[in-house]
Design an enzyme around this catalytic site. Structure first.
Site, PDB file in Angstrom:
ATOM      1  N   ARG A  38       0.816  -1.222   0.000  1.00 16.01           N
ATOM      2  CA  ARG A  38       0.000   0.000   0.000  1.00 16.01           C
ATOM      3  C   ARG A  38       0.851   1.274   0.000  1.00 16.01           C
ATOM      4  NH1 ARG A  38      -3.475   2.926   4.217  1.00 16.01           N
ATOM      5  NH2 ARG A  38      -5.307   3.684   3.072  1.00 16.01           N
ATOM      6  N   ILE A  64      -6.897   7.781  -0.720  1.00 13.73           N
ATOM      7  CA  ILE A  64      -6.773   6.338  -0.882  1.00 13.73           C
ATOM      8  C   ILE A  64      -7.658   5.754   0.214  1.00 13.73           C
ATOM      9  CG2 ILE A  64      -4.632   6.345   0.511  1.00 13.73           C
ATOM     10  CD1 ILE A  64      -3.760   3.831  -0.975  1.00 13.73           C
ATOM     11  N   SER A  65      -8.605   4.923  -0.185  1.00 13.84           N
ATOM     12  CA  SER A  65      -9.625   4.450   0.760  1.00 13.84           C
ATOM     13  C   SER A  65      -9.022   3.677   1.925  1.00 13.84           C
ATOM     14  CB  SER A  65     -10.639   3.551   0.031  1.00 13.84           C
ATOM     15  OG  SER A  65     -11.412   4.291  -0.878  1.00 13.84           O
ATOM     16  N   GLN A  66      -9.756   3.675   3.015  1.00  7.60           N
ATOM     17  CA  GLN A  66      -9.408   2.842   4.166  1.00  7.60           C
ATOM     18  C   GLN A  66      -9.291   1.391   3.703  1.00  7.60           C
ATOM     19  OE1 GLN A  66     -12.362   3.139   7.219  1.00  7.60           O
ATOM     20  NE2 GLN A  66     -11.483   1.521   8.471  1.00  7.60           N
TER      21      GLN A  66
END
Length: 215
Positions: A38, A64-66
């Protein structure tokens, strides 16, 4: 294998374990989370936060999504290797990497040209080569339809009609639907040429889905 690689790998594996404790059950989703680095999709200044289960800022006021949200949406797709998936909102590229890691044939649209370019660079550097497009997500990619699955990573106020028409019969779309105060994670299945079924899976907060493109 370098110490840095081993450390990154360990952090991703620990994140996958955390998501499993939080209720993610699909082992293939968890395996992809454990494999995809990530930190490669965020600014170096945020490196220490890369494997915390929280959204992080990227360019153009986007996020950037959880990781839990990424895993949750991906689990709802019930993805099978080789399926043709349309992603609306490439963003950082992290979600596209997860889909690629799971063996999907990924098509992804991004409305911000700068994000389109940086996500492509990040994905290709890791050996992921989804088909990336700069364009309006509301339009989808009719010339490449039908798709087995469609995943929307920003929130429209209403379900985008043009995207529904790009699903194959028997396919489905995962989309957070609602205004700025919050959305319902929604799964729409195409039952027949004109019939769709809809179900909801909890409350989430996404950036709004916007029409058009920006250079």
């Amino acid at each position: 294998m370098s110490d840095t690689f081993q450390n990154n790998n360990r952090e991703a594996e620990n994140l996958a374990k955390e998501l499993k404790r939080k209720g993610i059950r699909d082992e293939r989703v968890l395996a992809a989370i454990a494999k995809v680095p990530r930190h490669s999709f965020i600014d170096e200044s945020l490196r220490e936060l890369a494997y915390i289960d929280k959204p992080l800022p990227i360019e153009k006021g986007q996020t950037i999504s959880q990781p839990y949200t990424v895993a949750y949406q991906t689990e709802l797709l019930k993805l099978q290797p080789g399926e043709k998936v349309l992603e609306i909102g490439t963003g950082s590229g992290y979600q596209a990497a997860i889909l690629c890691e799971m063996g999907a044939e990924v098509y992804s649209i991004e409305r911000y040209h700068e994000l389109h370019l940086t996500s492509k660079k990040a994905l290709n550097k890791l050996g992921y080569y989804p088909k990336l497009f700069f364009g309006d997500g509301f339009e989808g990619l009719p010339e490449y339809a039908p798709f087995d699955k469609i995943l929307v990573t920003a929130a429209p106020d209403e379900i985008p009609e043009k995207l529904l028409r790009q699903l194959r019969i028997g396919g489905w779309m995962v989309v957070p639907v609602g205004g700025r105060m919050g959305q319902k994670m929604t799964v729409i299945k195409r039952v027949s040429e004109e019939k769709f079924s809809e179900s909801e899976y909890g409350d989430f907060i996404f950036v709004p889905m916007q029409k058009g493109t920006e250079e």
